[in-house]
Design an enzyme around this catalytic site. Structure first.
Site, PDB file in Angstrom:
ATOM      1  N   HIS A 157       1.528   4.309  -2.986  1.00  0.00           N
ATOM      2  CA  HIS A 157       1.428   5.770  -2.896  1.00  0.00           C
ATOM      3  C   HIS A 157       2.606   6.427  -3.619  1.00  0.00           C
ATOM      4  CE1 HIS A 157      -2.081   6.557  -0.510  1.00  0.00           C
ATOM      5  NE2 HIS A 157      -1.668   5.876   0.535  1.00  0.00           N
ATOM      6  N   HIS A 185       0.838  -1.201   0.000  1.00  0.00           N
ATOM      7  CA  HIS A 185       0.000   0.000   0.000  1.00  0.00           C
ATOM      8  C   HIS A 185       0.874   1.253   0.000  1.00  0.00           C
ATOM      9  CE1 HIS A 185      -3.523   2.501   1.256  1.00  0.00           C
ATOM     10  NE2 HIS A 185      -2.561   3.206   1.817  1.00  0.00           N
ATOM     11  N   GLU A 186       1.882   1.284   0.876  1.00  0.00           N
ATOM     12  CA  GLU A 186       2.735   2.463   0.960  1.00  0.00           C
ATOM     13  C   GLU A 186       3.595   2.630  -0.286  1.00  0.00           C
ATOM     14  OE1 GLU A 186       2.224   4.715   3.133  1.00  0.00           O
ATOM     15  OE2 GLU A 186       0.713   3.414   4.026  1.00  0.00           O
ATOM     16  N   GLU A 227      -6.310   6.746  -1.768  1.00  0.00           N
ATOM     17  CA  GLU A 227      -6.290   5.600  -0.861  1.00  0.00           C
ATOM     18  C   GLU A 227      -6.801   4.342  -1.564  1.00  0.00           C
ATOM     19  OE1 GLU A 227      -5.115   5.176   2.241  1.00  0.00           O
ATOM     20  OE2 GLU A 227      -4.265   7.174   2.018  1.00  0.00           O
TER      21      GLU A 227
END
Length: 302
Positions: free
Chosen positions: A172, A168-169, A225
């Site tokens: 980004h 997820h990070e 997100e």
């Protein structure tokens, strides 16, 4: 524990031109599904050719901010974090089990980064660990990944769940959400000067270097997100991590909200909720085959 949470810190740098030791290992690997994904993906494409999740094209607003300038600002802030930790003489050994665990997860995800962002081929990926009760993790522009021990220990994350956080990070950074957000912020502040910027965008690009301090507290929008959830889900699945762990992760995040006054630091910039879990659940079938293929062909680890 030090007053602001730094008790130990360590890192690993993946600086080989094609993601360091992992890529070198992968050159002779039998993991054909992974090679196929990398070879078939179009260089510089906004969304990889063989992506299973649908996140659309990356925002064109990010082009208002210089990517090199932002990555350099992030690297400076990251180095400042290192200096603070080193000043406390609290460097952890690279043999620390939790850090080694993160390194192993990172190696399995980073080989899939470039199809999502061609710039990632030149990033000097690093993984750091900070001993703090904070439930937090982030990836700065340019591939600087930081985990806090609180997110691993308090949530009792499995390797699959930790991979979902890391994916997820990383997503980004790969989708350049910070670059887009800062472009929007700068655009608002410089609205009266946009006419002059249309010819060169010089000020907007140079101003990115002054926004490094915002990178740790930057709040992404709902669409950002969602993109990070789905891209991270696919990265983790391709790396051989159980997709269903994305759902169990965010359930744990939701439960953690009630256990800490003010809520976990992670949730201040990554809000959870039923809609998030529902979207992840709907996308699990799209990446399940990637996970199963990775598990069938994955070389032994450990």
């Amino acid at each position: 524990m030090a007053p602001d949470g730094f008790v130990y810190y360590s890192r690993m740098c993946f600086s080989c031109p094609a993601f360091g030791p992992t890529a070198c290992m992968m050159t002779s690997s039998p993991w054909s599904a992974r090679r196929a994904f990398l070879l078939a993906a179009g260089a510089g494409a906004a969304t990889p050719v063989l992506a299973q999740v649908d996140v659309g094209a990356a925002s064109s607003l990010r082009k208002l901010v210089s990517a090199p300038a932002l990555e350099q600002a992030a690297a400076r802030q990251y180095q400042q974090m290192l200096s603070e930790a080193q000043a406390r003489r609290v460097l952890v050994s690279r043999s620390h089990p939790s850090l080694q665990r993160l390194h192993a997860i990172a190696r399995r995800l980073m080989v899939y980064a470039a199809p999502w962002n061609e710039r990632a081929r030149q990033w000097r990926w690093e993984v750091s660990l900070i001993d703090s009760a904070q439930i937090n993790a982030f990836c700065m522009p340019g591939g600087k990944i930081v985990f806090y021990t609180g997110i691993l220990e308090q949530l009792r994350l499995s390797d699959d769940e930790a991979a979902m956080v890391m994916g997820h990070e990383m997503a980004h950074a790969l989708r350049e959400h910070a670059r887009e957000r800062l472009a929007k912020t700068q655009g608002t502040h410089l609205a009266l000067r946009l006419g002059a910027q249309l010819l060169g965008l010089g000020d907007l690009g140079q101003a990115a270097a002054s926004f490094g301090g915002q990178l740790l507290t930057l709040k992404y929008g709902r669409s950002d997100e969602s993109e990070a959830d789905l891209v991270g889900l696919e990265l983790a699945a391709r790396g051989g991590f159980e997709p269903a762990a994305a759902v169990s992760l965010w359930r744990k995040m939701g439960q953690a909200t009630g256990r800490q006054s003010g809520g976990p630091a992670f949730l201040s910039t990554h809000p959870t909720g039923p809609a998030r879990i529902r979207e992840l659940t709907q996308n699990l079938p799209k990446v399940q085959g990637l996970y199963e293929a990775a598990r069938r062909g994955k070389a032994p680890t450990g």
